[in-house]
Design a protein around this motif. Structure first.
Motif, PDB file in Angstrom:
ATOM      1  N   ALA A  62      31.998  34.708  38.510  1.00 15.71           N
ATOM      2  CA  ALA A  62      33.237  33.946  38.335  1.00 15.71           C
ATOM      3  C   ALA A  62      34.310  34.791  37.635  1.00 15.71           C
ATOM      4  CB  ALA A  62      32.961  32.696  37.520  1.00 15.71           C
ATOM      5  N   ILE A  63      33.906  35.865  36.962  1.00 14.32           N
ATOM      6  CA  ILE A  63      34.759  36.701  36.102  1.00 14.32           C
ATOM      7  C   ILE A  63      35.087  36.000  34.794  1.00 14.32           C
ATOM      8  CG2 ILE A  63      36.838  38.131  35.836  1.00 14.32           C
ATOM      9  CD1 ILE A  63      35.157  39.193  38.077  1.00 14.32           C
ATOM     10  N   VAL A  64      35.461  34.707  34.854  1.00 14.01           N
ATOM     11  CA  VAL A  64      35.742  34.011  33.602  1.00 14.01           C
ATOM     12  C   VAL A  64      35.156  32.600  33.625  1.00 14.01           C
ATOM     13  CG1 VAL A  64      38.044  33.300  34.417  1.00 14.01           C
ATOM     14  CG2 VAL A  64      37.564  33.286  31.968  1.00 14.01           C
ATOM     15  N   ASN A  65      34.539  32.215  32.519  1.00 13.37           N
ATOM     16  CA  ASN A  65      34.098  30.833  32.291  1.00 13.37           C
ATOM     17  C   ASN A  65      34.867  30.294  31.091  1.00 13.37           C
ATOM     18  OD1 ASN A  65      32.193  30.865  34.335  1.00 13.37           O
ATOM     19  ND2 ASN A  65      30.486  31.321  32.968  1.00 13.37           N
ATOM     20  N   LEU A  79      33.844  41.638  32.768  1.00  4.45           N
ATOM     21  CA  LEU A  79      34.703  42.545  33.544  1.00  4.45           C
ATOM     22  C   LEU A  79      33.907  43.645  34.248  1.00  4.45           C
ATOM     23  CD1 LEU A  79      37.764  42.877  31.135  1.00  4.45           C
ATOM     24  CD2 LEU A  79      37.330  41.199  32.935  1.00  4.45           C
ATOM     25  N   TYR A  80      32.599  43.393  34.431  1.00  4.63           N
ATOM     26  CA  TYR A  80      31.740  44.408  35.047  1.00  4.63           C
ATOM     27  C   TYR A  80      32.299  44.899  36.380  1.00  4.63           C
ATOM     28  CZ  TYR A  80      27.430  46.685  36.468  1.00  4.63           C
ATOM     29  OH  TYR A  80      26.499  47.596  36.865  1.00  4.63           O
ATOM     30  N   ARG A  81      32.865  43.977  37.152  1.00  9.17           N
ATOM     31  CA  ARG A  81      33.345  44.318  38.493  1.00  9.17           C
ATOM     32  C   ARG A  81      34.825  44.691  38.543  1.00  9.17           C
ATOM     33  NH1 ARG A  81      29.289  42.493  41.959  1.00  9.17           N
ATOM     34  NH2 ARG A  81      27.709  41.683  40.567  1.00  9.17           N
ATOM     35  N   ILE A  82      35.474  44.726  37.394  1.00  7.61           N
ATOM     36  CA  ILE A  82      36.914  45.027  37.363  1.00  7.61           C
ATOM     37  C   ILE A  82      37.117  46.540  37.357  1.00  7.61           C
ATOM     38  CG2 ILE A  82      39.004  44.850  35.943  1.00  7.61           C
ATOM     39  CD1 ILE A  82      38.207  42.188  37.186  1.00  7.61           C
ATOM     40  N   GLU A  83      37.880  47.025  38.309  1.00  7.92           N
ATOM     41  CA  GLU A  83      38.035  48.481  38.426  1.00  7.92           C
ATOM     42  C   GLU A  83      39.454  48.969  38.236  1.00  7.92           C
ATOM     43  OE1 GLU A  83      36.359  49.234  42.226  1.00  7.92           O
ATOM     44  OE2 GLU A  83      34.305  49.286  41.443  1.00  7.92           O
ATOM     45  N   SER A  84      40.415  48.062  38.185  1.00  7.11           N
ATOM     46  CA  SER A  84      41.811  48.512  38.112  1.00  7.11           C
ATOM     47  C   SER A  84      42.662  47.442  37.438  1.00  7.11           C
ATOM     48  CB  SER A  84      42.351  48.739  39.518  1.00  7.11           C
ATOM     49  OG  SER A  84      42.413  47.492  40.194  1.00  7.11           O
ATOM     50  N   TYR A  89      44.813  41.766  36.720  1.00  7.08           N
ATOM     51  CA  TYR A  89      45.856  40.760  36.994  1.00  7.08           C
ATOM     52  C   TYR A  89      45.305  39.662  37.877  1.00  7.08           C
ATOM     53  CZ  TYR A  89      49.859  43.166  34.944  1.00  7.08           C
ATOM     54  OH  TYR A  89      50.731  43.726  34.074  1.00  7.08           O
ATOM     55  N   ALA A  90      44.587  40.077  38.921  1.00  7.19           N
ATOM     56  CA  ALA A  90      44.122  39.124  39.936  1.00  7.19           C
ATOM     57  C   ALA A  90      43.167  38.096  39.349  1.00  7.19           C
ATOM     58  CB  ALA A  90      43.464  39.868  41.089  1.00  7.19           C
ATOM     59  N   CYS A  91      42.380  38.487  38.367  1.00 10.45           N
ATOM     60  CA  CYS A  91      41.408  37.536  37.813  1.00 10.45           C
ATOM     61  C   CYS A  91      42.055  36.634  36.755  1.00 10.45           C
ATOM     62  CB  CYS A  91      40.184  38.254  37.243  1.00 10.45           C
ATOM     63  SG  CYS A  91      40.430  39.003  35.633  1.00 10.45           S
ATOM     64  N   GLY A  92      43.342  36.842  36.502  1.00  8.43           N
ATOM     65  CA  GLY A  92      44.063  35.957  35.593  1.00  8.43           C
ATOM     66  C   GLY A  92      43.951  36.345  34.137  1.00  8.43           C
ATOM     67  N   PHE A  93      43.424  37.537  33.890  1.00 10.33           N
ATOM     68  CA  PHE A  93      43.223  37.933  32.495  1.00 10.33           C
ATOM     69  C   PHE A  93      44.505  37.794  31.673  1.00 10.33           C
ATOM     70  CE2 PHE A  93      43.554  41.057  29.118  1.00 10.33           C
ATOM     71  CZ  PHE A  93      42.481  40.679  28.336  1.00 10.33           C
ATOM     72  N   TYR A  94      45.617  38.249  32.227  1.00  5.42           N
ATOM     73  CA  TYR A  94      46.864  38.242  31.441  1.00  5.42           C
ATOM     74  C   TYR A  94      47.398  36.835  31.206  1.00  5.42           C
ATOM     75  CZ  TYR A  94      46.795  43.239  31.594  1.00  5.42           C
ATOM     76  OH  TYR A  94      46.412  44.536  31.422  1.00  5.42           O
ATOM     77  N   ASP A  95      47.083  35.913  32.109  1.00 12.06           N
ATOM     78  CA  ASP A  95      47.486  34.520  31.887  1.00 12.06           C
ATOM     79  C   ASP A  95      46.797  33.980  30.633  1.00 12.06           C
ATOM     80  OD1 ASP A  95      48.947  34.668  34.217  1.00 12.06           O
ATOM     81  OD2 ASP A  95      47.279  33.955  35.449  1.00 12.06           O
TER      82      ASP A  95
END
Ligand code: ADP
Ligand code: MG
Length: 142
Positions: A62-65, A79-84, A89-95
């Motif tokens: 899910a990237i985030v719970n 963030l194991y699968r986050i490469e860039s 941005y796409a997973c909403g981290f900055y939101d």
């Protein structure tokens, strides 16, 4: 300030997380440690410390719970699968980061690199001398 703990089972690691969570306000907690070190176990303890009653599982896919209902919301990232930056941005981290209204608990913070805030609480978990032993270092600004 760095605090060092040695735990001998998962419950003891949860207790360290629980204790830490009771002392935190809105902040980022960055985890470092190999697969199976106990990062998710620690976050489970944090949720308990916030008063969240429910299951806490790895957000790898899910990237985030999100865990609501405790003293503060806790947003648990893997963030194991986050490469860039694009992935980030796409997973909403900055939101979540910009909302600034809960605890961000981030596994695989290595993949955040420079995006990690300077005042993040850092939790490093490594294997100890036995199967069940872990060495946990919690570093935070004072
Ligand atoms: P990670 O999120 O770092 O990949 P997990 O928390 O998902 O790790 O898994 C840790 C595993 O190690 C669990 O199966 C847990 O029961 C086990 N374990 C054994 N000893 C400990 C300990 N001292 N602290 C945390 N987990 C432990
Ligand atoms: Mg995990």
């Amino acid at each position: 300030m760095t605090q060092r703990y040695i735990t001998n089972n998962a419950n003891e690691t949860m207790s360290v997380g629980k204790e830490l969570a009771t002392s935190l306000g809105v902040c980022t907690v960055a985890f470092y440690g190999d697969l199976g070190a106990g990062k998710t176990t620690f976050v489970r303890g944090m949720c308990e410390g916030l008063g969240y009653n429910g299951d806490v599982s790895s957000p790898t896919f899910a990237i985030v719970n999100e865990y609501h209902g405790g003293r503060l919301p806790l947003y648990h990232f893997d963030l194991y699968r986050i490469e860039s930056f694009d992935d980030l941005y796409a997973c909403g981290f900055y939101d979540y980061y910009d909302a600034d209204e809960g605890i961000l608990a981030i596994e695989w913070s290595e993949n955040l690199a420079e995006a990690l805030p300077n005042d993040a609480v850092v939790v490093r978990i490594s294997y100890g001398e036995t199967d069940q032993q872990r060495v946990i270092e919690v570093s935070r600004e004072e």
